[in-house]
Write an enzyme that holds these catalytic residues in place. Sequence first.
Site, PDB file in Angstrom:
ATOM      1  N   SER A 145       0.994  31.746  17.579  1.00 44.99           N
ATOM      2  CA  SER A 145       1.295  32.879  18.462  1.00 44.99           C
ATOM      3  C   SER A 145       2.517  33.626  17.969  1.00 44.99           C
ATOM      4  O   SER A 145       3.357  33.049  17.260  1.00 44.99           O
ATOM      5  CB  SER A 145       1.559  32.354  19.878  1.00 44.99           C
ATOM      6  N   TYR A 158       4.698  27.660  27.026  1.00 46.83           N
ATOM      7  CA  TYR A 158       3.730  28.163  26.026  1.00 46.83           C
ATOM      8  C   TYR A 158       4.455  28.371  24.695  1.00 46.83           C
ATOM      9  O   TYR A 158       3.965  27.994  23.626  1.00 46.83           O
ATOM     10  CB  TYR A 158       3.144  29.478  26.537  1.00 46.83           C
TER      11      TYR A 158
HETATM   12  C1  GCO Z   1       2.538  36.537  27.347  1.00 47.98           C
HETATM   13  C2  GCO Z   1       1.312  36.551  26.450  1.00 47.98           C
HETATM   14  C3  GCO Z   1       1.752  36.200  25.026  1.00 47.98           C
HETATM   15  C4  GCO Z   1       0.797  36.766  24.002  1.00 47.98           C
HETATM   16  C5  GCO Z   1       0.120  35.824  23.123  1.00 47.98           C
HETATM   17  C6  GCO Z   1       0.891  35.785  21.873  1.00 47.98           C
HETATM   18  O1  GCO Z   1       2.440  36.096  28.496  1.00 47.98           O
HETATM   19  O2  GCO Z   1       3.589  37.022  26.863  1.00 47.98           O
HETATM   20  O3  GCO Z   1       0.305  35.700  26.888  1.00 47.98           O
HETATM   21  O4  GCO Z   1       2.010  34.840  24.988  1.00 47.98           O
HETATM   22  O5  GCO Z   1      -0.244  37.485  24.472  1.00 47.98           O
HETATM   23  O6  GCO Z   1      -0.134  34.626  23.730  1.00 47.98           O
HETATM   24  O7  GCO Z   1       0.147  35.075  20.925  1.00 47.98           O
END
Ligand code: GCO
Length: 254
Positions: A145, A158
Site C-alpha cells: 500500500s 492498516y
Molecule cells: C485510507 C485508504 C488507503 C488507501 C489504500 C492505499 O483509508 O486512507 O483505504 O489506505 O486507499 O489502502 O493502498
Amino acid sequence: MTSPFDLSGKVALVTGAYRGLGFAIAQGLARAGASVVLNGRKKDLLDTAASELRAKKLKVSTALFDVTDRDAIRQGVAAIETEHGHIDILFNNAGIQRRGAFAEFPLEQWNEIIATNLTAPFIMSQAVLRGMIERKYGKIVHVASLMSELARPTVVPYTAAKGGVRQLTRGMAVELAQHNIQVNAIAPGYFATEMNRALIDNAEFNSWVCKRTPAGRWGEPDELAGLAVFLASSGSNYITGQMFVIDGGMSVAL
Ligand code: GCO
C-alpha cells in the site's frame, strides 16, 4: 520469440479476487494467457466474478477459502495443485480496512487487520512454496500500500500491517531468490474500490485526494493490471524485493 509478458501455461492464484483490485489483477493475468484461480470467501460473489471472466473467454476457476484460516488455505492450495498440477504465481491481494482513532481502536479490529493483511500473505506464501521450490520457479506478489511508506490519521493498524508487508516482501525475496522465486510488492495509492467507498462518497476527502494527487483523480482498478502482469512474467525475472508504488504521483508531490 514470445513476449516476455506472455503468461501462457502459467497458473496464477489471486486472493480476494471477486472484486476491486483482486478482480482487475485476475483479469489482467488471464488476458496475458494465465489460467487464473480466483480466491474468495463468498461463493456467490466468487462465482459471479468467474462467470464474468469466462464470458470473455478467459481461463478461470475458483477456490473458496478464507485466507485467515490456515487449514482451509492448505486444503485449498492442495486442491488447486491437484487440479492444475502447479501454482506458478501467487498474488496476495486479500485485505481489509478498518478506520478509527488510534486511542480507542479496538484490539479485535487490530487483530482482524493483522490476520488478513499480514498473516494471511505469510501463510499463503508458505502453502505454495513447496511446489515452487520443487520446480525452481515462482512469482509471489504482495499487495502492499501507499501506507507501507506513508501514513495518515485513523488508519494506523492498516498502516502497520502494510508496513509489515513491505518488509515481508524484502525478507522473502532475499531468502527465496536461491530457488528462482521472485517476491515483489505492488503499493496502490487511492483507487476507486469498495474498500474506499466511504472515502469516495465523502466530498471533502474526495476533493483532498483529487487535489493531493498530481494525476488529479482516483486510480481505476484496471490500471493496476499492467504492473501485475509485468511482475508475474519473465519480464521481471531479475527483479526481487521491490515495492512498486502506483498512485498517480501522490507519494512524490508536496
Ligand atoms: C485510507 C485508504 C488507503 C488507501 C489504500 C492505499 O483509508 O486512507 O483505504 O489506505 O486507499 O489502502 O493502498
